[in-house]
Design a protein around this motif. Structure first.
Motif, short mmCIF file in Angstrom:
data_model
loop_
_atom_site.label_atom_id
_atom_site.label_comp_id
_atom_site.label_asym_id
_atom_site.label_seq_id
_atom_site.Cartn_x
_atom_site.Cartn_y
_atom_site.Cartn_z
N TYR A 500 0.87 -1.17 0.00
CA TYR A 500 0.00 0.00 0.00
C TYR A 500 0.91 1.22 0.00
N TRP A 502 1.96 3.38 1.99
CA TRP A 502 1.99 3.70 3.42
C TRP A 502 2.68 5.02 3.72
N PHE A 505 0.00 7.49 3.28
CA PHE A 505 -0.96 7.26 4.36
C PHE A 505 -0.49 7.93 5.65
#
Length: 658
Positions: A500, A502, A505
């Motif tokens: 992902y 990250w 994020f």
């Protein structure tokens, strides 16, 4: 008058020059050349530079004797015998203390420093730039010096916490030692001993050589390990094995009274579960043994501080006899235990300094403290120390606080990691606007809940943040060697669990600031919950939201003290907009004597808008009347289930079977 003040300042600096003569006649002062650092002014000798740490080991062993028996006068006496060679020697008092994330060494409490060698007094000189450094010129022919001083511990908690009472002692070695500059803390060997009051016992993660005549002698250790191994001693002491798989983890309990150190078999079982659930979470132990140091007390100063093979914990004196009264106290030991993995063995690289006088940096406290806050709450529930519902109620409080925090408009979460360096956990009258220490604990908890639920949802529950914890913090069973990490290491480990973006994020949540920045509440929705507000708490919720009786944060925008003083004024809230600042006391409510019960009744009575809330306030000799037309009723946070969704939060908080 101004020229006289300038003249006085110049005289105090000891730099009488031609500029001084000019100021006497003309009333002006010519620019002066700054005095270089470490250039002697009115000192007996030149101050040498403080040596930088090298990889060399300090030659010899420092014999270190502590007398902590004077509990009535609260004085710790120290005698250090240090191997030396002739020439300049700089002794340092620890400044940057582990777990404090700031320069908190209380050098102000050290007194009576004397140095002798070969039976003769040797004068020391404090560094004029760094007052934590003492310079000693060792005479020829002297092979060891004796350094003696006292740590004047405090009688109350007004400035520094109480560490000595007639019944117990919390000895933190770093508060009572000096060490040679120019070396890594792992390269300096100490041989410590301590004298305790007669009849006392103690808990510590050091290895005891002998304990005779109230003097405990320990095996030699490096300075790093010594500072990381505090001691709890007391007249009332009990040591309990809580390791289901051996004898490696213990509760070491001291109490004000003998009946305060006797946990029930059920309570001991919860702590055994804590060890088991931590083993299942992390998969390996980064220690050979672990000592929980626990003080049940109303007299010792409060503390919760992590160490690699132990932790310092103080709880109320009725902690075991009035079990479950405070979720904060119940969750203290799990939080500090998690730190042995997160913060001690696996540690942000900028926290791994050569010694305790090199500044630490705090860029990753949202992992060090934030993820520890998350796992501490999770393990509190998984172990049975607190019910799942209690943790959910506490998450509601956290979510509400950050959902209503205006300080995010100007200050991102990342910046709060520097808060300790600005002034160690200083208070301020507008915490909701300033932001601070609690944010990299509790807001970061919400970020890690967000990450956990994202992984669970994206992998159809096959993976979770548990997998990250095991891979990132686990491994090397029994090894306590610290391992440094940086931001990219965290991102890489998360990607190993679930690919992902990250980095984005994390950075969007850590760096969010401005009028559109929001609290990180996505994890709640993925957990199957939404933040809501109620005007009526259940009895179970009242036990967790202990300040509910005086909490008007989400209605009128403040809290009340027990003396009706208005505190916790929320920036931009109703009280703030009514020009109510710190220091006002509530005298009357709708012409009746003020108290919290009456204010709750008044807020409730105006839900239909028919009974405005009129407050009479007093500050000093001034009085004023304020009227609120607020009709929203009482508002206390609660997490409500989202119908038809998976209850991931309960799954996260439930014990693991393997």
């Amino acid at each position: 008058m101004k020229s006289r003040l300038v003249l006085a300042a110049v005289l105090l600096c000891g730099t009488a020059t031609g500029a001084l003569a000019q100021s006497q006649w003309s009333g002006t002062v010519a620019p002066m050349t700054p005095t270089p650092q470490n250039t002697p002014l009115a000192l007996p000798r030149a101050i040498p530079p403080i040596p930088a740490p090298t990889q060399d080991a300090y030659p010899g062993v420092i014999r270190y004797e502590v007398d902590a028996s004077d509990v009535e006068r609260k004085i710790v006496r120290v005698r250090q015998t240090i191997p030396v060679s002739a020439g300049d020697l700089t002794l340092l008092y620890p400044k940057f203390l582990p777990g404090n994330h700031a320069a908190t060494g209380p050098i102000q409490l050290i007194s009576g420093v004397t140095v002798t060698g070969a039976g003769q007094r040797i004068e020391w000189l404090r560094d004029t730039i760094d007052p934590y450094a003492f310079h000693v010129e060792v005479p020829a022919g002297v092979s060891e010096i004796v350094v003696e001083f006292q740590w004047l511990t405090q009688p109350d908690n007004s400035t520094w916490r109480v560490v000595m009472t007639p019944e117990m002692l919390n000895l933190q070695w770093e508060k009572a030692l000096l060490y040679p500059a120019g070396y890594h803390s792992t390269g300096i060997t100490f041989q410590p001993s301590i004298k305790l009051p007669t009849g006392w016992n103690y808990g510590v993660a050091l290895d005891t050589d002998s304990f005779e005549g109230d003097i405990a002698r320990f095996k030699p250790v490096d300075l790093y390990t010594l500072i990381d191994s505090p001691l709890f001693g007391g007249a009332n002491f009990k040591r309990i094995d809580i390791d289901p798989d051996g004898s490696g983890v213990h509760l070491n309990i001291v109490g004000d009274k003998p009946d305060q150190i006797r946990p029930t078999p059920t309570q001991i079982g919860y702590y055994e579960n804590l060890v088991t659930q931590a083993d299942r979470l992390f998969g390996a132990r980064p220690y050979d043994r672990y000592e929980f140091l626990v003080a049940t007390t109303k007299h010792l100063g409060g503390i919760g501080l992590e160490h690699h093979r132990s932790s310092e914990n103080s709880v109320p004196d009725d902690f075991f006899t009035n079990w479950g009264k405070s979720l904060g106290s119940i969750g203290l030991l799990p939080h500090e235990y998690v730190h042995t993995w997160n913060g001690k063995r696996q540690r942000p690289a900028d926290e791994l300094t050569a010694n305790h006088n090199i500044p630490s940096q705090n860029t990753l406290l949202w992992v060090y403290e934030g993820q520890t806050e998350y796992w501490g709450d999770v393990l509190t529930s998984r172990s049975g120390l607190a019910p799942v519902a209690d943790i959910i109620t506490s998450f509601a409080e956290v979510a509400a606080f950050y959902d209503n925090q205006p300080g995010r408009e100007w200050r991102p979460l990342q910046d709060t990691n520097n808060h300790n360096l600005l002034g160690y956990r200083t208070s301020n009258p507008y915490a909701s606007w300033m932001r601070g220490t609690g944010d990299y604990y509790r807001e970061a908890l919400l970020i890690w809940l967000d990450a956990d639920t994202l992984i669970r949802e994206a992998t159809n529950e096959r993976k979770s943040l548990d997998d990250f914890a095991k891979a990132f913090f686990g491994g090397d069973n029994g090894s306590s060697a610290p391992r440094g990490y940086v931001f990219d290491d965290v991102v890489t480990a998360l990607n190993t669990v679930h690919p992902y973006d990250w980095a984005t994020f994390l950075r969007t949540r850590l760096d969010a600031a401005g009028p559109d920045a929001k609290a990180p509440l996505d994890g709640l929705a993925r957990s199957g919950y939404r933040l809501a507000y109620t005007d009526t708490l259940t009895e179970a919720e009242k036990k967790i939201q202990t300040g509910w009786k005086t909490d008007f944060q989400y209605s009128l925008g403040f809290t009340l003290s027990s003396t009706n003083r208005i505190n916790g004024i929320r920036w931009g809230g109703l009280a703030f907009e009514a020009d109510i600042g710190p220091g006002w006391e509530m005298i009357a409510i709708n012409d009746l004597a003020a108290n919290a019960d009456r204010l709750r009744e008044a807020v409730t009575a105006n839900k239909d808008g028919s009974a405005p809330i009129k407050l009479l306030l007093k500050r000093g000799d001034a009085f004023r009347t304020v009227q609120f037309d607020y009709a929203g009723g009482l508002r206390y946070p609660r997490l409500e289930r989202i119908e038809g969704t998976r209850d991931r939060l309960t799954e996260i908080l439930s014990p693991r079977r393997r």
